[in-house]
Design an enzyme around this catalytic site. Structure first.
Site, short mmCIF file in Angstrom:
data_model
loop_
_atom_site.label_atom_id
_atom_site.label_comp_id
_atom_site.label_asym_id
_atom_site.label_seq_id
_atom_site.Cartn_x
_atom_site.Cartn_y
_atom_site.Cartn_z
CB ALA A 178 -0.80 -7.08 -0.49
N GLY A 210 3.23 -4.07 0.25
CA GLY A 210 3.66 -4.70 -1.05
C GLY A 210 4.07 -3.54 -1.90
CD GLU A 266 6.84 -6.41 1.02
OE1 GLU A 266 5.56 -6.37 0.64
OE2 GLU A 266 7.22 -7.10 1.82
CD GLU A 278 3.59 -5.17 5.22
OE1 GLU A 278 4.22 -4.22 5.90
OE2 GLU A 278 3.99 -5.21 3.81
#
Ligand code: CAA
Length: 258
Positions: free
Chosen positions: A66, A109, A112, A132
């Site tokens: 992210a 992310g 992911e 994270e």
């Protein structure tokens, strides 16, 4: 359509390629990036000429997660209303095969996103991780759920709790990736696989993906039931009759998608 964060091109018959294109931030996924990917996949789903999509980064990195700068300064109310969740769900709803070509870092992310694909082809320079925990958060786009299903409890716990990355070989051994190749060949390998799948009967491909995805959602007996129903539906397709007839006539089948 023109996009800011991705490049989109049609490659070969039925194969669509999405390339993440934010090199200055290692392809960090801001809201706009995810929105663009979801838009492309939604359009590709509705286009009968597109059979398979491939998503790739560069030869050096897939995506660094992210966009941390975008996340900074947000609170729980912002996170609750975060539009990225709806873009992720739209990506999940893509009903055709999605192949990720992963070189270099696939973190947070980015890891992911790779796991939202049906198949991952990795370069031997690939590094998968859910870092994270180092930011005081946890994976928020499926990392605690998909990783554990892909690699099992012990390795997933190790990765998520320690933030440590795994290399391509470990990812291959654990079943996270289907194939490892030299980085300069990763995309070509992914496209080659996409071409093979694109030539298969599309209704059967779609139902096979759908049935396999049920394996993560249901108990075995319900999953077997689901599979049988999909198998039965396929008996009504022209492609199934063509496939059987072509085998018996010792000729190549001509699939039409009907
Ligand atoms: N978000 C925003 N910017 C990022 C970024 C990210 N996730 N990752 C890298 N960048 C930016 C850096 O800030 C840097 O920008 P400047 O040039 O302006 O300083 C630029 O990209 C290059 O980064 P590095 O100099 O760090 O490049 P590197 O090659 O030395 O290292 C890296 C690459 C290992 C990927 C390192 O950048 C890194 O660790 N990035 C963060 C990875 C991370 O923590 N990801 C998880 C994010 S949280 C998340 O994803 C939540 C979720 O589950 C949805």
């Amino acid at each position: 359509m023109s996009y800011q964060d991705i490049l989109v091109e049609s490659r070969d018959t039925g194969v669509h390629l999405i390339t993440l294109n934010r090199p200055k931030v290692r392809n960090a996924l801001r809201t706009r990036t995810l929105e663009e990917i979801a838009d492309v996949l939604e359009a590709a789903d509705a286009d009968p000429d597109i059979r398979v999509c491939v998503i790739a980064g560069s030869e050096e990195y897939f995506a660094a997660g992210a966009d941390i700068k975008e996340m900074a300064g947000t609170g729980p109310v912002d996170v609750l209303a975060d539009p990225r969740q709806s873009h992720r769900r739209r990506i999940d709803r893509f009903s055709k095969p999605l192949i990720a070509a992963v070189n270099g870092y696939a973190l947070g992310g980015g890891c992911e996103l790779a796991m939202q694909a049906d198949i991952i082809i990795a370069g031997d320079n690939a590094r998968f991780g859910q870092p994270e925990i180092n930011l005081g958060i946890i994976p928020g786009a499926g990392g605690t759920q998909r990783l554990i299903r892909a690699v099992g409890q012990s390795l997933a716990m190790k990765m998520v709790l320690s933030g440590e990355m795994i290399d391509a070989r470990t990812a291959r051994e654990a079943g996270l990736v289907a194939e490892v190749s030299p980085p300069e060949l990763t995309l070509e390998k992914a496209l080659e696989l996409a071409r093979i799948i694109a030539a298969k009967p599309p209704v059967a491909v779609r139902l096979a993906k759908d049935a396999m995805r049920q394996a993560f959602e249901t108990a075995l007996s319900a999953g077997l039931d689901y599979e049988r129903k999909a198998f039965t539906i396929l008996a009504a397709t022209e492609d199934r009759n063509e496939g059987l007839a072509a085998f018996m006539a010792k000729r190549k089948p001509r699939f039409t998608g009907r």
